[in-house]
Design a protein around this motif. Sequence first.
Motif, short mmCIF file in Angstrom:
data_model
loop_
_atom_site.label_atom_id
_atom_site.label_comp_id
_atom_site.label_asym_id
_atom_site.label_seq_id
_atom_site.Cartn_x
_atom_site.Cartn_y
_atom_site.Cartn_z
N GLY A 46 -3.14 10.44 -9.85
CA GLY A 46 -2.30 11.60 -9.62
C GLY A 46 -0.84 11.26 -9.85
N ALA A 47 0.03 11.78 -8.97
CA ALA A 47 1.46 11.52 -9.13
C ALA A 47 2.16 11.64 -7.78
CB ALA A 47 2.07 12.50 -10.13
N PHE A 48 3.25 10.87 -7.67
CA PHE A 48 4.11 10.93 -6.48
C PHE A 48 5.51 11.35 -6.89
CE2 PHE A 48 1.48 7.25 -4.55
CZ PHE A 48 0.63 8.13 -3.89
N GLN A 49 6.14 12.11 -6.00
CA GLN A 49 7.55 12.45 -6.14
C GLN A 49 8.40 11.23 -5.81
OE1 GLN A 49 8.71 15.41 -3.31
NE2 GLN A 49 10.69 15.76 -4.28
N ARG A 50 7.95 10.48 -4.83
CA ARG A 50 8.58 9.24 -4.42
C ARG A 50 7.56 8.45 -3.61
NH1 ARG A 50 10.30 10.31 0.96
NH2 ARG A 50 10.37 12.54 1.30
N ALA A 51 7.81 7.16 -3.48
CA ALA A 51 6.86 6.30 -2.76
C ALA A 51 7.61 5.10 -2.20
CB ALA A 51 5.75 5.85 -3.71
N VAL A 52 6.93 4.38 -1.35
CA VAL A 52 7.42 3.08 -0.88
C VAL A 52 6.26 2.10 -1.05
CG1 VAL A 52 8.31 1.71 1.04
CG2 VAL A 52 9.00 4.12 0.79
N LEU A 53 6.50 1.07 -1.86
CA LEU A 53 5.51 0.01 -2.06
C LEU A 53 5.90 -1.19 -1.21
CD1 LEU A 53 5.04 0.21 -5.93
CD2 LEU A 53 3.52 1.12 -4.15
N GLY A 54 4.91 -1.84 -0.67
CA GLY A 54 5.16 -3.02 0.14
C GLY A 54 4.74 -4.29 -0.56
N TYR A 55 5.47 -5.34 -0.29
CA TYR A 55 5.11 -6.68 -0.76
C TYR A 55 5.07 -7.56 0.48
CZ TYR A 55 5.24 -11.25 -2.88
OH TYR A 55 4.94 -12.54 -3.23
N PHE A 56 3.93 -8.20 0.74
CA PHE A 56 3.82 -9.00 1.95
C PHE A 56 4.59 -10.30 1.80
CE2 PHE A 56 1.72 -11.91 4.95
CZ PHE A 56 1.93 -11.19 6.11
N ASP A 57 5.63 -10.42 2.59
CA ASP A 57 6.47 -11.62 2.60
C ASP A 57 5.82 -12.63 3.55
OD1 ASP A 57 8.36 -13.59 3.24
OD2 ASP A 57 10.03 -12.21 2.90
N TRP A 58 5.24 -13.66 2.96
CA TRP A 58 4.49 -14.62 3.76
C TRP A 58 5.36 -15.30 4.81
CZ3 TRP A 58 -0.34 -15.33 4.87
CH2 TRP A 58 -0.73 -16.50 5.50
N ASP A 59 6.58 -15.65 4.45
CA ASP A 59 7.45 -16.35 5.40
C ASP A 59 7.85 -15.45 6.57
OD1 ASP A 59 7.39 -18.71 3.94
OD2 ASP A 59 9.07 -18.08 2.68
N ALA A 60 8.11 -14.19 6.29
CA ALA A 60 8.52 -13.25 7.34
C ALA A 60 7.32 -12.65 8.07
CB ALA A 60 9.37 -12.13 6.74
N GLN A 71 9.93 10.37 -9.80
CA GLN A 71 8.58 10.87 -10.09
C GLN A 71 7.81 9.78 -10.84
OE1 GLN A 71 7.35 13.94 -9.23
NE2 GLN A 71 5.35 13.60 -10.18
N VAL A 72 6.62 9.44 -10.37
CA VAL A 72 5.79 8.41 -11.00
C VAL A 72 4.34 8.88 -11.08
CG1 VAL A 72 7.22 6.41 -10.38
CG2 VAL A 72 5.50 7.26 -8.76
N GLU A 73 3.65 8.35 -12.07
CA GLU A 73 2.21 8.57 -12.16
C GLU A 73 1.51 7.58 -11.24
OE1 GLU A 73 0.40 10.64 -14.24
OE2 GLU A 73 2.19 11.56 -15.09
N VAL A 74 0.48 8.04 -10.56
CA VAL A 74 -0.38 7.11 -9.83
C VAL A 74 -1.45 6.68 -10.84
CG1 VAL A 74 -1.94 6.75 -7.88
CG2 VAL A 74 0.08 8.22 -7.62
N VAL A 75 -1.19 5.55 -11.47
CA VAL A 75 -2.09 5.04 -12.51
C VAL A 75 -3.40 4.60 -11.87
CG1 VAL A 75 -2.36 3.27 -14.29
CG2 VAL A 75 -0.11 4.34 -13.89
N SER A 76 -3.30 3.98 -10.71
CA SER A 76 -4.48 3.53 -9.98
C SER A 76 -4.13 3.35 -8.52
CB SER A 76 -4.98 2.20 -10.57
OG SER A 76 -6.09 1.75 -9.83
N LEU A 77 -4.95 3.88 -7.68
CA LEU A 77 -4.82 3.66 -6.24
C LEU A 77 -6.21 3.27 -5.74
CD1 LEU A 77 -2.93 5.81 -3.66
CD2 LEU A 77 -5.16 4.89 -3.15
N ILE A 78 -6.30 2.13 -5.10
CA ILE A 78 -7.58 1.71 -4.53
C ILE A 78 -7.34 1.30 -3.08
CG2 ILE A 78 -8.60 0.98 -6.71
CD1 ILE A 78 -7.98 -1.89 -5.95
#
Length: 148
Positions: A46-60, A71-78
Amino acid sequence: MHYQLIHQGDTRTWAVVLETGDEANACLLAFARAQQLSAAHLTAIGAFQRAVLGYFDWDARDYKRNPVDEQVEVVSLIGDVALKDDEPRLHMHAVLGRSDARALGGHLLEGHVRPTLEVIVTEAPAHLRRRHDPVSGLALIHLDKELP
């Protein structure tokens, strides 16, 4: 959010459609609670108007928040659904496509739908449970059996 049960046998499968203004995490968690899901997997496009992606910071031992304010396409969401403290919890990753065809990816912390997100949710035949992992600080799926 609209949904329809599209298969019922040993497991159930639903089509879930989110609309402009829906937030993906909140809607899909509400769906999981309403259907009393204890284990499931999901895929979406699908598509998002906006999003927040997370990256797990191992040290923190925490997620770095990476806002996507376009605006972005949701190319794949699993993702999956598993229980933690007897409540369904979501774990979802997404690949988002920008207008110049570059891709961004990570743990989906927020996804504000525009115009649609089409999700297929399939219930798993067994319960999955998450337990706190003291090393990572995350709630990870815990399985009963392991190889020696």
